[in-house]
Write a protein that holds these residues in place. Structure first.
Motif, PDB file in Angstrom:
ATOM      1  N   VAL A  55     -21.683  27.307 -19.848  1.00  0.00           N
ATOM      2  CA  VAL A  55     -22.036  25.991 -20.671  1.00  0.00           C
ATOM      3  C   VAL A  55     -23.650  26.193 -21.061  1.00  0.00           C
ATOM      4  O   VAL A  55     -24.292  27.124 -20.903  1.00  0.00           O
ATOM      5  CB  VAL A  55     -21.934  24.827 -19.597  1.00  0.00           C
ATOM      6  N   HIS A  56     -24.106  25.252 -21.901  1.00  0.00           N
ATOM      7  CA  HIS A  56     -25.252  24.828 -22.290  1.00  0.00           C
ATOM      8  C   HIS A  56     -25.893  24.260 -21.091  1.00  0.00           C
ATOM      9  O   HIS A  56     -25.312  23.601 -20.177  1.00  0.00           O
ATOM     10  CB  HIS A  56     -25.339  24.214 -23.487  1.00  0.00           C
ATOM     11  N   ASP A  57     -27.307  24.447 -21.088  1.00  0.00           N
ATOM     12  CA  ASP A  57     -27.991  23.868 -19.849  1.00  0.00           C
ATOM     13  C   ASP A  57     -27.982  22.345 -19.791  1.00  0.00           C
ATOM     14  O   ASP A  57     -27.880  21.904 -18.871  1.00  0.00           O
ATOM     15  CB  ASP A  57     -29.521  24.316 -20.149  1.00  0.00           C
ATOM     16  N   CYS A  58     -27.726  21.719 -21.049  1.00  0.00           N
ATOM     17  CA  CYS A  58     -27.680  20.360 -21.202  1.00  0.00           C
ATOM     18  C   CYS A  58     -26.371  19.880 -20.364  1.00  0.00           C
ATOM     19  O   CYS A  58     -26.324  18.766 -20.309  1.00  0.00           O
ATOM     20  CB  CYS A  58     -27.693  19.695 -22.608  1.00  0.00           C
ATOM     21  N   GLN A  59     -25.218  20.577 -20.281  1.00  0.00           N
ATOM     22  CA  GLN A  59     -24.103  20.179 -19.685  1.00  0.00           C
ATOM     23  C   GLN A  59     -24.255  20.301 -18.203  1.00  0.00           C
ATOM     24  O   GLN A  59     -23.054  20.005 -17.650  1.00  0.00           O
ATOM     25  CB  GLN A  59     -22.936  21.280 -20.377  1.00  0.00           C
ATOM     26  N   VAL A  60     -25.185  20.786 -17.641  1.00  0.00           N
ATOM     27  CA  VAL A  60     -25.350  20.870 -16.015  1.00  0.00           C
ATOM     28  C   VAL A  60     -26.031  19.310 -15.678  1.00  0.00           C
ATOM     29  O   VAL A  60     -27.194  19.147 -16.035  1.00  0.00           O
ATOM     30  CB  VAL A  60     -26.161  22.001 -15.673  1.00  0.00           C
ATOM     31  N   VAL A 109     -13.423  29.257 -17.290  1.00  0.00           N
ATOM     32  CA  VAL A 109     -12.836  28.296 -17.591  1.00  0.00           C
ATOM     33  C   VAL A 109     -14.149  27.590 -18.518  1.00  0.00           C
ATOM     34  O   VAL A 109     -15.392  27.660 -18.082  1.00  0.00           O
ATOM     35  CB  VAL A 109     -12.630  27.046 -16.497  1.00  0.00           C
ATOM     36  N   GLY A 110     -13.786  26.686 -19.494  1.00  0.00           N
ATOM     37  CA  GLY A 110     -14.657  26.093 -20.134  1.00  0.00           C
ATOM     38  C   GLY A 110     -14.988  24.382 -19.335  1.00  0.00           C
ATOM     39  O   GLY A 110     -14.346  24.356 -18.503  1.00  0.00           O
ATOM     40  N   SER A 111     -16.116  23.897 -19.479  1.00  0.00           N
ATOM     41  CA  SER A 111     -16.461  22.617 -18.961  1.00  0.00           C
ATOM     42  C   SER A 111     -17.173  21.645 -20.189  1.00  0.00           C
ATOM     43  O   SER A 111     -17.857  22.242 -21.126  1.00  0.00           O
ATOM     44  CB  SER A 111     -17.104  22.720 -17.775  1.00  0.00           C
ATOM     45  N   VAL A 112     -16.846  20.154 -19.973  1.00  0.00           N
ATOM     46  CA  VAL A 112     -17.550  19.361 -20.743  1.00  0.00           C
ATOM     47  C   VAL A 112     -19.041  19.271 -20.042  1.00  0.00           C
ATOM     48  O   VAL A 112     -20.026  19.100 -20.594  1.00  0.00           O
ATOM     49  CB  VAL A 112     -16.926  18.226 -21.022  1.00  0.00           C
ATOM     50  N   GLY A 137     -21.005  22.757  -8.227  1.00  0.00           N
ATOM     51  CA  GLY A 137     -19.804  23.287  -8.632  1.00  0.00           C
ATOM     52  C   GLY A 137     -18.702  22.374  -9.082  1.00  0.00           C
ATOM     53  O   GLY A 137     -17.467  22.469  -9.307  1.00  0.00           O
ATOM     54  N   TRP A 138     -18.862  21.032  -9.339  1.00  0.00           N
ATOM     55  CA  TRP A 138     -17.789  19.841  -9.532  1.00  0.00           C
ATOM     56  C   TRP A 138     -17.845  19.907 -11.234  1.00  0.00           C
ATOM     57  O   TRP A 138     -18.864  19.770 -11.713  1.00  0.00           O
ATOM     58  CB  TRP A 138     -18.230  18.538  -8.979  1.00  0.00           C
ATOM     59  N   ARG A 139     -16.723  19.906 -11.937  1.00  0.00           N
ATOM     60  CA  ARG A 139     -16.481  20.039 -13.362  1.00  0.00           C
ATOM     61  C   ARG A 139     -15.844  19.027 -13.736  1.00  0.00           C
ATOM     62  O   ARG A 139     -15.002  18.384 -13.203  1.00  0.00           O
ATOM     63  CB  ARG A 139     -16.020  21.403 -13.575  1.00  0.00           C
ATOM     64  N   ILE A 140     -15.898  18.885 -15.140  1.00  0.00           N
ATOM     65  CA  ILE A 140     -15.406  17.757 -15.858  1.00  0.00           C
ATOM     66  C   ILE A 140     -15.076  18.305 -17.188  1.00  0.00           C
ATOM     67  O   ILE A 140     -15.542  19.037 -17.748  1.00  0.00           O
ATOM     68  CB  ILE A 140     -15.896  16.444 -16.229  1.00  0.00           C
ATOM     69  N   GLY A 141     -13.532  18.612 -17.342  1.00  0.00           N
ATOM     70  CA  GLY A 141     -13.146  19.216 -18.598  1.00  0.00           C
ATOM     71  C   GLY A 141     -12.964  18.263 -19.993  1.00  0.00           C
ATOM     72  O   GLY A 141     -13.495  17.306 -19.801  1.00  0.00           O
ATOM     73  N   LYS A 142     -12.050  18.414 -20.838  1.00  0.00           N
ATOM     74  CA  LYS A 142     -11.755  17.590 -21.946  1.00  0.00           C
ATOM     75  C   LYS A 142     -11.053  16.505 -21.624  1.00  0.00           C
ATOM     76  O   LYS A 142     -10.781  15.714 -22.342  1.00  0.00           O
ATOM     77  CB  LYS A 142     -11.369  18.493 -22.860  1.00  0.00           C
ATOM     78  N   TYR A 161      -5.530  20.747 -18.581  1.00  0.00           N
ATOM     79  CA  TYR A 161      -5.029  22.158 -18.763  1.00  0.00           C
ATOM     80  C   TYR A 161      -5.479  23.103 -17.747  1.00  0.00           C
ATOM     81  O   TYR A 161      -4.653  23.866 -17.362  1.00  0.00           O
ATOM     82  CB  TYR A 161      -5.042  22.453 -20.177  1.00  0.00           C
ATOM     83  N   ALA A 162      -6.807  23.346 -17.704  1.00  0.00           N
ATOM     84  CA  ALA A 162      -7.724  24.147 -16.737  1.00  0.00           C
ATOM     85  C   ALA A 162      -7.167  23.856 -15.017  1.00  0.00           C
ATOM     86  O   ALA A 162      -6.959  24.932 -14.602  1.00  0.00           O
ATOM     87  CB  ALA A 162      -9.109  24.140 -17.125  1.00  0.00           C
TER      88      ALA A 162
END
Length: 371
Positions: free
Chosen positions: A167-172, A125-128, A134-139, A143-144
């Motif tokens: 993701v890119h490192d800055c998104q962590v 899955v993609g993530s913002v 392991g907690w994610r935020i999408g757009k 949908y995910a």
């Protein structure tokens, strides 16, 4: 980069997007070239679901190039849940890269039905934004989360199916647990250009569709969601939608704001024109060929949508449901979203009443389906 205290999900999204835009990182992430082929869960997987967004194009390519089965969700779930990408025989890497694009997904895919009994070994899955826990935020469109919940409902994934985000490192970043809801999908692995993070997340993943989070509008746009709801309703599960009980108050409020019937807005076309008058009749179509009136009446009563009168149109596999007023008709439409009779998902729409000039050869006030 750390988010500010007391932030919302949208605050974190905006902070990540601003950071990436300011540093010209919009083309990232592209860690799959080095990471995915050497990733243990990837090596073991045979069937992999990858989301259809552009940042995962390379991930889709590596799945195909590794001769694994690639499943891509239908964009916005409009026409189904999955598409299986099938490259042409002897496809070169250039062709595989085309298959991994949005155009390739359209040209080289076949739908995967709910009865396919597909088993997904790995979910990408993609993530913002995502945290090391392991907690994610999408757009923000959900949908995910919904795709995963639907996969659970059809038996394609389990709690043990690994979920990966790229993701890119800055998104962590750190994400407050208070922002998470029960329907939010968590991830087991995070792949960045510099590292692979095993989250060890113990928070349970969604166990199915939370119907109370689903709106009638979403049901209207996603036939596959209506089919799943029908199945779960037949299995005895609570499939009450988010706005099921809001239809009548909303419709009555709309009625109270107009001075005459001609001012009432229609369901789909914006406003009533000319000889049109507001309808208290609902049309239902796509009934099973062997459906009986008595069977339909029982099903409507069970949904709390029994009409005061029913006009049967068996040869056309449809019926007109007549209610006491337009507000009651709107309530019925709300309650009949995702309505199934037998194996058929029934089409539901507000019918129109037109004067004699609107229907050639028809009777004044005769209902007909909305186009």
């Amino acid at each position: 980069m750390e988010p500010r205290a007391g932030v919302s999900k949208q605050d974190i999204r905006e902070q990540i997007w601003d950071y990436m835009e300011a540093r010209n990182l919009a083309d990232f992430p592209r860690p799959v070239h080095h990471r995915i082929p050497n990733f243990k869960a990837f090596k073991m997987a045979r069937t992999i679901k990858v989301n259809p967004d552009a940042p995962q194009k390379n991930a889709r390519f590596f799945v195909l190039n590794s001769k694994k089965t690639l499943l891509v969700p239908t964009p916005r779930l409009r026409t189904g849940l999955f598409n299986k990408i099938t490259p042409p025989p002897g496809a070169t890497k250039d062709i595989l890269r085309k298959c991994a694009t949005s155009q390739g997904v359209r040209n080289y895919s076949t739908p995967v039905g709910l009865d396919s009994r597909v088993l997904v070994d790995l979910v990408v899955v993609g993530s913002v934004a995502v945290s090391e826990k392991g907690w994610r935020i999408g757009k923000g469109e959900g949908y995910a989360d919904l795709e995963y919940a639907m996969m659970v409902s059809m038996g394609a994934v389990s709690q043990g199916t690994p979920v990966v985000t790229i993701v890119h490192d800055c998104q962590v970043v750190d994400i407050p647990e208070t922002l998470l809801e029960d329907h939010d999908l968590t991830v087991d692995y995070i792949l960045t250009p510099t590292r692979v993070i095993t989250t060890g997340c113990e928070r349970p993943k969604p166990t199915g569709i939370v119907w109370s989070k689903i709106s009638c509008e979403m049901m209207g746009k996603m036939p596959v969601l209506r089919s799943l709801r029908c199945r779960e309703e037949q299995a005895g599960k609570d499939v009450t939608l988010r706005d099921t009980h809001q239809g009548l108050p909303r419709a009555r409020a709309a009625l109270s704001t107009v001075r005459s019937p001609r001012e009432l807005p229609s369901l789909e076309s914006g406003s009533w024109q000319g000889d049109d008058v507001p309808s208290s009749t609902v049309y239902i179509g796509n009934l099973p060929r062997d459906a009986r009136v008595s069977e339909l009446k029982r099903a409507l009563s069970a949904r709390g949508a029994a009409p005061s009168r029913l006009t049967w149109q068996g040869p056309q596999r449809g019926a007109f449901l007549h209610y006491r007023d337009p507000a009651e008709a709107w309530q019925a439409i709300s309650r009949l979203q995702g309505f199934c009779l037998g194996a058929n998902t029934v089409r539901v729409a507000l019918a129109r009443h037109q004067g004699a000039s609107g229907l050639a050869g028809g009777r004044t006030g005769e209902p007909h389906p909305d186009p």
